[in-house]
Design an enzyme around this catalytic site. Structure first.
Site, PDB file in Angstrom:
ATOM      1  CE  LYS A 216       2.405   3.088   5.123  1.00 22.09           C
ATOM      2  NZ  LYS A 216       1.226   2.331   5.554  1.00 22.09           N
ATOM      3  NE  ARG A 226       3.509  -4.529   2.207  1.00 22.78           N
ATOM      4  CZ  ARG A 226       3.953  -3.760   1.224  1.00 22.78           C
ATOM      5  NH1 ARG A 226       4.308  -4.309   0.088  1.00 22.78           N
ATOM      6  NH2 ARG A 226       4.031  -2.462   1.376  1.00 22.78           N
ATOM      7  NE  ARG A 238       0.853  -1.457   1.150  1.00 17.60           N
ATOM      8  CZ  ARG A 238      -0.005  -2.472   1.044  1.00 17.60           C
ATOM      9  NH1 ARG A 238      -0.984  -2.421   0.152  1.00 17.60           N
ATOM     10  NH2 ARG A 238       0.111  -3.543   1.803  1.00 17.60           N
ATOM     11  CD  GLU A 254       0.763  13.577   1.381  1.00 14.79           C
ATOM     12  OE1 GLU A 254      -0.178  13.523   2.203  1.00 14.79           O
ATOM     13  OE2 GLU A 254       0.653  13.178   0.207  1.00 14.79           O
ATOM     14  CE  LYS A 269       4.840   2.224   8.206  1.00 15.68           C
ATOM     15  NZ  LYS A 269       3.504   1.723   8.121  1.00 15.68           N
ATOM     16  CB  SER A 295       8.706  -5.003   9.351  1.00 15.49           C
ATOM     17  OG  SER A 295       8.481  -4.562   8.024  1.00 15.49           O
TER      18      SER A 295
HETATM   19  C1  PBG Z   1      -0.558  -0.542   6.537  1.00 13.75           C
HETATM   20  C2  PBG Z   1       0.772  -0.486   7.172  1.00 13.75           C
HETATM   21  C3  PBG Z   1       2.009  -0.980   6.704  1.00 13.75           C
HETATM   22  C4  PBG Z   1       2.918  -0.788   7.735  1.00 13.75           C
HETATM   23  C5  PBG Z   1       2.232  -0.179   8.774  1.00 13.75           C
HETATM   24  N1  PBG Z   1       0.917   0.017   8.395  1.00 13.75           N
HETATM   25  C6  PBG Z   1       2.376  -1.663   5.446  1.00 13.75           C
HETATM   26  C7  PBG Z   1       2.338  -0.937   4.187  1.00 13.75           C
HETATM   27  O1  PBG Z   1       1.957   0.224   4.114  1.00 13.75           O
HETATM   28  O2  PBG Z   1       2.690  -1.545   3.179  1.00 13.75           O
HETATM   29  C8  PBG Z   1       4.348  -1.208   7.731  1.00 13.75           C
HETATM   30  C9  PBG Z   1       4.949  -1.430   9.075  1.00 13.75           C
HETATM   31  C10 PBG Z   1       6.237  -2.157   9.071  1.00 13.75           C
HETATM   32  O3  PBG Z   1       6.818  -2.471   8.017  1.00 13.75           O
HETATM   33  O4  PBG Z   1       6.710  -2.431  10.181  1.00 13.75           O
HETATM   34  N2  PBG Z   1      -0.838   0.388   5.594  1.00 13.75           N
END
Ligand code: PBG
Length: 344
Positions: A216, A226, A238, A254, A269, A295
């Site tokens: 990720k 967000r 993050r 990972e 992701k 998103s």
């Molecule tokens: C939580 C999480 C996030 C997303 C999925 N789980 C946000 C992040 O890590 O900042 C993002 C999903 C998306 O953007 O559709 N940790």
């Protein structure tokens, strides 16, 4: 000849580029009709390829639109139940649940409270749908903490790895108890899979699989999420726990680590900007590989389509095809239900 006439016959002299060599394999021979292209397609899409991420918000009676994700909402408990039925009818494989609690605190208490919004939603959906869909729970704290980070933080404001693992184990147990078929840790803490597996086993949830958000990345494409999950970090970002976009070998490390800790399946992701990672992971492992079309990927296509810059349906299906072609067996996408209906 572009159509009509005798199949397989070309008008003499019609623009040929490779005609000089009669033995030459011609790419165009197998592209001549929709049926020919369908028969020779190497990658196919089906409703079962998709998982729909859903947001459920506490204390709302109507769904709340998300302005940066046109067509996506923060559900009420009732609207979520309706959406879940529609998803089942469309034939997709599952839902990935995100909860948005009314009250947040430093440790994200609502993530594992039995009456926390996500756990109530899981209970209801499990009661409604039984095993018809795979109910997956995103396992993280960022939607539940007042500071918006994915773990607990030290007084100095640093995300504290090991105390966070205890929280994750507790959340995993609460989600399994509430009816989740699978938990999906997305916080990118070191050792999270082992901690969650041990927690689940200790509570007799030995049969609950863990889908690790293994690779990720710290991505700009999470922007609209967000707003959707109301989980923007209040300070910092993050980058100390999510992966750095330039790194590829690290993704394999990972993934290997998560599998060694007991992950049953792994995820990459975001999806589109990381198709090379999807391919490398798919080639390297023998467990199911998911990719999360996030998103910002959704918003990007929606915005361009709204302005008439791309053909929406065509662009959406092309992105989904590319993710499957790169080697993902499952695609998490906000278009899951709509795409599934197109494919029927
Ligand atoms: C939580 C999480 C996030 C997303 C999925 N789980 C946000 C992040 O890590 O900042 C993002 C999903 C998306 O953007 O559709 N940790």
């Amino acid at each position: 000849m572009t159509g009509g006439g005798l199949p397989g016959r070309r008008d003499p002299g019609a623009g040929r580029s490779q005609g000089a060599n009669p033995g030459f394999a011609r790419g165009r021979r197998l592209r001549s009709t929709p049926a020919m292209r369908r028969m020779t397609a190497q990658t196919r899409l089906a409703p079962a390829d998709f998982v729909l991420p859903v947001f459920v918000k506490q204390d709302v009676s109507e769904p709340v639109p998300i302005s940066s994700m046109p067509g996506v909402v923060q559900h009420s408990l009732d609207s979520l139940r309706r959406a879940a039925h529609e998803a089942a009818e469309a034939g997709i494989s599952g839902l990935m649940l995100f909860g948005i609690p009314a009250v947040k605190d430093a440790v994200g208490s609502q993530a594992d409270a039995a009456d926390g919004i996500v756990n109530v939603a899981l209970q209801q959906l499990r009661a409604d749908l039984g095993d018809e869909l795979v109910l997956m729970a995103d396992l993280c704290l960022c939607e539940y903490t007042d500071h918006g980070h994915c773990g607990v933080v030290t007084p100095a404001g640093v995300v504290d790895n090991d105390p966070t693992l205890d929280r994750y184990a507790a959340v995993a147990i609460a989600q399994a108890q509430a009816g989740a078929h699978l938990v999906a840790p997305s916080g990118m803490m070191d050792g999270q899979i082992a901690a969650i597996r041990a927690g689940l086993d200790s509570a007799a949830f030995t049969e609950t699989p863990v889908l690790a958000y293994a690779a990720k990345y710290a991505s700009g494409f999470y922007g609209p999420f967000r707003e959707a999950a109301e989980g923007a970090p209040q300070f910092g970002d993050r980058s100390t726990y999510q992966m750095d976009p330039p790194n590829a070998d690290e993704a394999l490390r990972e993934v290997r680590q998560d599998l060694a800790e007991g992950a049953d399946a792994v995820m990459v992701k975001p999806a589109l900007p990381y198709l090379d990672i999807v391919r490398r992971v798919a080639d390297a492992v023998d467990v199911p590989v998911s990719a999360y079309q996030v998103s910002g990927e959704y918003a990007m296509v929606e915005a361009a389509a709204e302005r008439g810059m791309v053909d929406r349906k065509r662009a959406v299906l092309e992105t989904l095809t590319s993710i499957r072609r790169a080697g993902a067996s499952t695609v998490l996408t906000y278009w899951a239900v709509e795409a599934a209906r197109w494919l029927r």
